[in-house]
Write a protein that holds these residues in place. Structure first.
Motif, PDB file in Angstrom:
ATOM      1  N   ARG A  75       0.831  -1.208   0.000  1.00 23.66           N
ATOM      2  CA  ARG A  75       0.000   0.000   0.000  1.00 23.66           C
ATOM      3  C   ARG A  75       0.867   1.261   0.000  1.00 23.66           C
ATOM      4  O   ARG A  75       0.540   2.254  -0.669  1.00 23.66           O
ATOM      5  N   LEU A  76       1.960   1.242   0.740  1.00 25.25           N
ATOM      6  CA  LEU A  76       2.856   2.396   0.761  1.00 25.25           C
ATOM      7  C   LEU A  76       3.513   2.611  -0.601  1.00 25.25           C
ATOM      8  O   LEU A  76       3.767   3.758  -1.003  1.00 25.25           O
ATOM      9  N   MET A  77       3.798   1.527  -1.285  1.00 26.42           N
ATOM     10  CA  MET A  77       4.417   1.645  -2.599  1.00 26.42           C
ATOM     11  C   MET A  77       3.509   2.396  -3.565  1.00 26.42           C
ATOM     12  O   MET A  77       3.936   3.337  -4.244  1.00 26.42           O
ATOM     13  N   THR A  78       2.248   2.011  -3.631  1.00 23.62           N
ATOM     14  CA  THR A  78       1.336   2.654  -4.575  1.00 23.62           C
ATOM     15  C   THR A  78       0.778   3.966  -4.038  1.00 23.62           C
ATOM     16  O   THR A  78       0.560   4.918  -4.794  1.00 23.62           O
ATOM     17  N   GLY A  79       0.549   4.043  -2.713  1.00 25.98           N
ATOM     18  CA  GLY A  79      -0.052   5.241  -2.139  1.00 25.98           C
ATOM     19  C   GLY A  79       0.911   6.390  -1.942  1.00 25.98           C
ATOM     20  O   GLY A  79       0.520   7.567  -2.026  1.00 25.98           O
ATOM     21  N   HIS A  80       2.178   6.077  -1.673  1.00 29.08           N
ATOM     22  CA  HIS A  80       3.169   7.123  -1.400  1.00 29.08           C
ATOM     23  C   HIS A  80       4.327   7.119  -2.396  1.00 29.08           C
ATOM     24  O   HIS A  80       5.274   7.893  -2.241  1.00 29.08           O
ATOM     25  N   GLY A  81       4.284   6.227  -3.376  1.00 31.84           N
ATOM     26  CA  GLY A  81       5.352   6.180  -4.371  1.00 31.84           C
ATOM     27  C   GLY A  81       6.678   5.719  -3.816  1.00 31.84           C
ATOM     28  O   GLY A  81       7.739   6.111  -4.318  1.00 31.84           O
ATOM     29  N   LEU A  82       6.640   4.865  -2.775  1.00 33.13           N
ATOM     30  CA  LEU A  82       7.882   4.401  -2.157  1.00 33.13           C
ATOM     31  C   LEU A  82       8.386   3.151  -2.851  1.00 33.13           C
ATOM     32  O   LEU A  82       7.602   2.293  -3.284  1.00 33.13           O
ATOM     33  N   HIS A  83       9.701   3.041  -2.914  1.00 32.02           N
ATOM     34  CA  HIS A  83      10.352   1.929  -3.607  1.00 32.02           C
ATOM     35  C   HIS A  83      10.981   0.969  -2.604  1.00 32.02           C
ATOM     36  O   HIS A  83      11.434   1.384  -1.531  1.00 32.02           O
ATOM     37  N   ILE A  84      11.019  -0.289  -2.977  1.00 31.86           N
ATOM     38  CA  ILE A  84      11.750  -1.307  -2.226  1.00 31.86           C
ATOM     39  C   ILE A  84      13.003  -1.630  -3.031  1.00 31.86           C
ATOM     40  O   ILE A  84      12.917  -2.047  -4.195  1.00 31.86           O
ATOM     41  N   GLY A  85      14.166  -1.456  -2.409  1.00 34.10           N
ATOM     42  CA  GLY A  85      15.409  -1.613  -3.159  1.00 34.10           C
ATOM     43  C   GLY A  85      16.112  -2.932  -2.949  1.00 34.10           C
ATOM     44  O   GLY A  85      17.186  -3.151  -3.487  1.00 34.10           O
ATOM     45  N   GLY A  86      15.505  -3.831  -2.157  1.00 39.78           N
ATOM     46  CA  GLY A  86      16.129  -5.130  -1.931  1.00 39.78           C
ATOM     47  C   GLY A  86      16.384  -5.375  -0.469  1.00 39.78           C
ATOM     48  O   GLY A  86      15.541  -5.078   0.390  1.00 39.78           O
ATOM     49  N   GLY A  87      17.556  -5.942  -0.174  1.00 39.99           N
ATOM     50  CA  GLY A  87      17.879  -6.365   1.178  1.00 39.99           C
ATOM     51  C   GLY A  87      17.995  -7.870   1.221  1.00 39.99           C
ATOM     52  O   GLY A  87      18.377  -8.511   0.238  1.00 39.99           O
ATOM     53  N   ALA A  88      17.646  -8.470   2.352  1.00 37.22           N
ATOM     54  CA  ALA A  88      17.599  -9.927   2.415  1.00 37.22           C
ATOM     55  C   ALA A  88      16.486 -10.420   1.494  1.00 37.22           C
ATOM     56  O   ALA A  88      15.456  -9.753   1.353  1.00 37.22           O
ATOM     57  N   PRO A  89      16.669 -11.567   0.829  1.00 34.57           N
ATOM     58  CA  PRO A  89      15.666 -12.042  -0.138  1.00 34.57           C
ATOM     59  C   PRO A  89      14.242 -12.086   0.410  1.00 34.57           C
ATOM     60  O   PRO A  89      13.274 -11.870  -0.331  1.00 34.57           O
ATOM     61  N   TYR A  90      14.096 -12.328   1.704  1.00 34.63           N
ATOM     62  CA  TYR A  90      12.758 -12.450   2.287  1.00 34.63           C
ATOM     63  C   TYR A  90      11.916 -11.202   2.051  1.00 34.63           C
ATOM     64  O   TYR A  90      10.707 -11.293   1.808  1.00 34.63           O
TER      65      TYR A  90
END
Length: 511
Positions: free
Chosen positions: A254-269
């Motif tokens: 929801r934060l990704m679409t609602g606030h335009g936030l990106h996930i850049g990776g990290g641990a595969p989980y």
């Protein structure tokens, strides 16, 4: 602390990898350059919105209050907080004071917290009254001179007079004591200097893709990489800080679409839990342009899957002790990005011991441990660190992690790599995650046991189905798992690694 060879220290300074700038000075410079940058905490428990200037004011008032209480360069300041604004204030205040900060993962329990406080002996401890598994335990910090509890009396530590400048400190002295996640034993206190931490911050910031977007930090700020990504790199870059204090894939989507936030990776989980969630749609892919993966074993099945979705994957390898050993650049050839852990980063050297163990040294390598015995075992006189991991180097100098020395399964005298077996399990239909550990065997000593997290609607495969799959994959029979167990969720460290010692304990209770 370990003795760093003089020639290495001189080389790191001559090349500019080590500077005379303290972390307090780095923060002062960065905050002054972008004071109006947004700082936001997405939280049901303690939401907060402000700017770098707002957080810096709290931090400098906290630094002033602690200075009035006698805290300064050479002291240690510990905090156990979720991903809240106050965690940044404590970290920045410690840096302004020239004190070494001791971040503690917020979901550590009384045993771990007591061990850390006893090892670090901080002058200050800041925590929260309650959050999830976190609970304020006055007895644990009875010997700490200054204690503050967010939501209760934290504000009483703030002075009316902010500390105007960073206090002078030795750049080669301790800036951070980061306790490892404790996958096999009590946490180890890893000591970093202003120079090693500063180099790591600059190096990571330079390696990230320029179009990565506004990042959401979900990794706990009590863990090394979460702290660097939340409280140092954005200040260096002048980019917004967006924190969340609970990893909830549905909320993250929801934060990704609602606030335009990106996930850049990290641990595969962190990535797989998004892709496997029923709310995930192809519309979320615009916020998953890149996946920089590390912190745990990175299966080839996952990198291939992500690449098929149009996500640019690159892998990295490091640890709390030596945070950035190798990495593939985001623009490296795809086979290198998907199937290797990259090449050495600036100033870093690696070599393989006779048994394949990776030895490393470089300008971001820690000063040692709080336990001198651990330091003596892990480092040699030439500055090499024994990682405990095994790997292979290809002709182009790209490293591939093959496992941990402690993660081998010795079946009838033959070594079996858990990573190799996990890779095959992950290619079975319906398998979301796999972990393989050694199980006791009365005849052979040990055999491989597999733990699987299945995708919704997919049952755990039977042994006959699994054996047929391994037969088709061409893996030697002695490497096949001889038992399979299903888990709803894996026990994990703060960085997302599976705590395999707990899986081995689970097997022990079954027999």
């Amino acid at each position: 602390m370990r003795r760093i060879p003089v020639e290495l220290a001189e080389r790191y300074e001559a090349e500019g990898w080590w500077t005379r700038e303290t972390i307090g000075e780095l923060l002062t410079r960065g905050l002054a350059a972008a004071p109006d940058t947004e700082f936001r905490v997405h939280s049901a428990a303690r939401p907060w919105t402000g700017t770098f200037r707002d957080v810096e004011e709290v931090a400098r008032r906290l630094a002033g209050g602690l200075r009035e209480r006698g805290v300064g360069p050479g002291d240690t300041v510990a905090f156990q907080l979720p991903n809240w604004m106050e965690a940044a204030a404590v970290f920045w205040a410690s840096a302004f004071l020239g004190a070494a900060v001791v971040p503690i993962v917020h979901f550590y329990g009384g045993k771990e917290v007591g061990y850390i406080l006893d090892s670090a002996r901080p002058r200050v401890f800041v925590t929260a009254e309650r959050f999830g598994r976190l609970e304020f335990r006055p007895k644990l910090c009875a010997d700490v001179p200054v204690v503050g509890v967010v939501g209760r009396d934290f504000e009483e530590l703030l002075s009316d007079e902010p500390l105007p400048e960073s206090l002078p400190a030795d750049p080669a002295g301790p800036a951070l004591i980061a306790f490892t996640s404790g996958t096999t034993r009590d946490p180890k206190g890893v000591v970093h200097s202003h120079q090693t931490l500063g180099h790591e911050t600059r190096q990571l910031a330079a390696s990230y893709p320029p179009d990565r977007g506004s990042q959401l930090t979900a990794a706990p700020v009590g863990h090394f990489i979460g702290m660097v990504n939340a409280f140092l790199i954005p200040v260096l870059d002048g980019t917004p800080v967006n924190l969340t204090d609970v990893w909830d894939p549905a909320a993250a989507l929801r934060l990704m679409t609602g606030h335009g936030l990106h996930i850049g990776g990290g641990a595969p989980y962190y990535v797989t839990s998004l892709l496997d969630h029923p709310d995930f749609t192809t519309g979320h892919l615009r916020y998953l342009r890149y996946a920089g993966l590390g912190g745990a074993s990175v299966p080839a099945a996952l990198t291939t899957r992500l690449a098929g979705l149009g996500i640019r994957v690159f892998r990295a390898y490091g640890s709390t002790e030596h945070p950035s050993i190798t990495s593939s650049r985001h623009d490296a050839p795809e086979p290198k990005r998907l199937f290797t852990d990259g090449t050495t980063l600036p100033g870093v050297e690696i070599r393989l011991a006779g048994d394949g163990e990776i030895l490393s040294r470089g300008p971001d390598l820690c000063l040692g441990y709080t336990d001198p015995a651990l330091t003596a075992r892990a480092f040699d006189a030439e500055g090499w660190y024994r990682t405990g991991d095994t790997g292979e180097l290809d002709g182009d100098g790209y490293l591939t992690i093959t496992g941990r020395k402690a993660d081998l399964i010795i079946r009838g005298g033959e070594n079996i790599s858990a990573v190799e077996v996990e890779e095959v399990l992950l290619t079975m239909p319906g398998v979301a995650e796999a972990a393989v550990v050694a199980a006791p065997d009365t005849r052979l000593g040990e055999h491989a046991a597999g733990f699987l997290r299945m995708l919704p609607g997919h049952p755990l495969p039977g042994l006959a189905e699994m054996r047929a799959h391994f037969e088709r994959a061409g893996l030697a029979r002695q490497k096949w798992p001889e038992e399979l167990h299903e888990v709803d969720e894996f026990p994990r460290t703060a960085s997302g690694k599976v705590q395999k010692f707990r899986l081995r304990q689970d097997i022990a209770t079954r027999t």
